[in-house]
Design a protein around this motif. Structure first.
Motif, PDB file in Angstrom:
ATOM      1  N   GLU A 252      -1.855  -0.230  -5.414  1.00 51.40           N
ATOM      2  CA  GLU A 252      -3.088   0.544  -5.564  1.00 51.40           C
ATOM      3  C   GLU A 252      -2.889   1.682  -6.557  1.00 51.40           C
ATOM      4  OE1 GLU A 252      -4.420   1.774  -1.714  1.00 51.40           O
ATOM      5  OE2 GLU A 252      -4.430  -0.271  -0.912  1.00 51.40           O
TER       6      GLU A 252
ATOM      7  N   SER B  20       0.811  -1.229   0.000  1.00 56.13           N
ATOM      8  CA  SER B  20       0.000   0.000   0.000  1.00 56.13           C
ATOM      9  C   SER B  20       0.842   1.277   0.000  1.00 56.13           C
ATOM     10  CB  SER B  20      -0.975   0.048   1.187  1.00 56.13           C
ATOM     11  OG  SER B  20      -1.878  -1.044   1.121  1.00 56.13           O
TER      12      SER B  20
ATOM     13  N   ASN C 280      -5.116  -4.846  -7.173  1.00 56.51           N
ATOM     14  CA  ASN C 280      -5.218  -5.382  -5.820  1.00 56.51           C
ATOM     15  C   ASN C 280      -4.225  -6.527  -5.710  1.00 56.51           C
ATOM     16  OD1 ASN C 280      -6.055  -7.242  -3.671  1.00 56.51           O
ATOM     17  ND2 ASN C 280      -7.839  -5.910  -3.440  1.00 56.51           N
TER      18      ASN C 280
END
Length: 268
Positions: free
Chosen positions: A81, A40, A86
Motif C-alpha cells: 500500500e 499491509s 494492491n
C-alpha cells in the motif's frame, strides 16, 4: 540509532522504498538483516521507536534488531500500500500475463542484497533475512535462490508442506494467489522440505505457532523431521531449529527474543 529513508533500484523503472536503521557511532562494518513486513505492513511500521508485536500494525522489530548491532533494511516490497499498489490485484494481473508474483517479490529482495553489498557500513559476507507472514514466506523463498543470505529466519511464513495446507479449504484460503507459484510441486515433488533442504548448512530458524491458520502444525513437524536429518547429515545439527509457541497467526515478544538471539549467535 541512525535512520535513512531511501529507495534502491530493482529494475530500470522499479525503485523499492526502504529504510535503513543502524547503531549510532559504529566504527566498523556491521552485519545486515533484510526485514520484510507482513501484508499491509510498511517500512515505517518496522522502524517505529515502539516495539509492539501482537497486534497490527506490528511495530519496531527491525529497529530493535538494529540496536543489537546490525544494519537493518526494511522494505516496502512490490504490491505494498505504501507504493500505492494492491498486492492482490497485482498478483492476479501478473499471473494472467504469465509471471510468478512470488518470483517478483524474491527478485526485489535479491536486489536488496545487491544494494547492501554496495554500502561501506555493511559487512557484505554477513547478510541475513527475516520476515513475518508474507514477509516470512518471501524470506525462505529468496534464501533458496540467494546463497549470499547466511542466516534465514521466517516467522509465521507458511513453512511446512503445501500438502498439509491444502487439506483444509479455510487454511488454504488464508493465503492469496502469490503464495502458490505455478509449477511448484512439479519442480519440487518433495514439497517445501525439498526447498528448505537446499538451505543447509546455513543457519535456519523457523518460528511458528501451533494454531496458525496458514501454517498447519502437522506440516511444520513433517518439515522439521526431514530437515533435522539434512542438517545432521551435514554435521551441523545446531544450525537448524524450529521454535513453536501456543496460539494463532501473530508475533510475540517471546518469539522475537528467539529471532534476535539467533541472529546474534549466527550473524555476528
Amino acid at each position: 540509532v541512525i535512520i535513512e529513508d531511501l529507495r534502491f533500484q530493482a529494475d530500470n523503472d522499479n525503485w523499492v522504498p526502504a529504510m535503513i536503521v543502524k547503531p549510532r557511532g559504529a566504527s566498523q562494518k556491521l552485519p545486515a538483516i533484510i526485514c520484510l513486513p507482513g501484508t499491509s505492513g510498511t517500512r515505517q511500521h518496522l522502524t517505529d521507536a515502539r516495539l509492539r508485536l501482537t497486534e497490527f500494525p506490528r511495530l519496531g522489530w527491525a529497529r530493535a534488531l538494529a540496536k543489537q548491532g546490525f544494519v537493518t533494511i526494511s522494505l516496502d516490497y512490490r504490491g505494498s500500500e505504501a507504493r500505492n499498489q494492491n498486492i492482490y490485484l497485482e498478483a492476479l494481473r501478473e499471473q494472467l500475463e504469465g509471471r510468478s508474483y512470488m518470483g517478483l517479490l524474491v527478485h526485489e529482495t535479491i536486489r536488496a542484497v545487491d544494494y547492501l553489498q554496495t554500502r561501506a557500513d555493511v559487512d557484505g559476507a554477513k547478510i541475513g533475512v527475516t520476515g513475518f507472514s508474507l514477509g516470512g514466506a518471501i524470506a525462505w523463498y529468496t534464501a533458496a535462490v540467494e546463497p549470499r543470505l547466511s542466516v534465514i529466519v521466517p516467522v509465521c511464513g507458511g513453512a511446512g508442506t503445501y500438502d498439509d495446507l491444502l487439506r483444509s479449504q479455510p487454511n488454504a484460503r488464508y493465503h492469496s494467489q502469490y503464495f502458490y507459484p505455478a509449477g511448484f510441486l512439479k519442480t519440487f515433488p518433495g514439497d517445501q522440505p525439498e526447498v528448505f533442504a537446499s538451505l543447509a548448512p546455513r543457519a535456519l530458524l523457523v518460528v511458528g505457532r501451533d494454531q496458525d491458520q496458514g501454517m498447519p502444525i502437522d506440516g511444520l513437524r513433517k518439515l522439521e523431521q526431514k530437515i533435522n536429518v539434512v542438517y545432521a547429515n551435514r554435521k551441523t545439527p545446531e544450525r537448524f531449529a524450529v521454535h513453536v509457541t501456543a496460539g494463532d497467526h501473530t508475533y510475540t515478544d517471546e518469539m522475537f527474543a528467539q529471532v534476535s538471539a539467533w541472529f546474534v549467535r549466527y550473524l555476528k
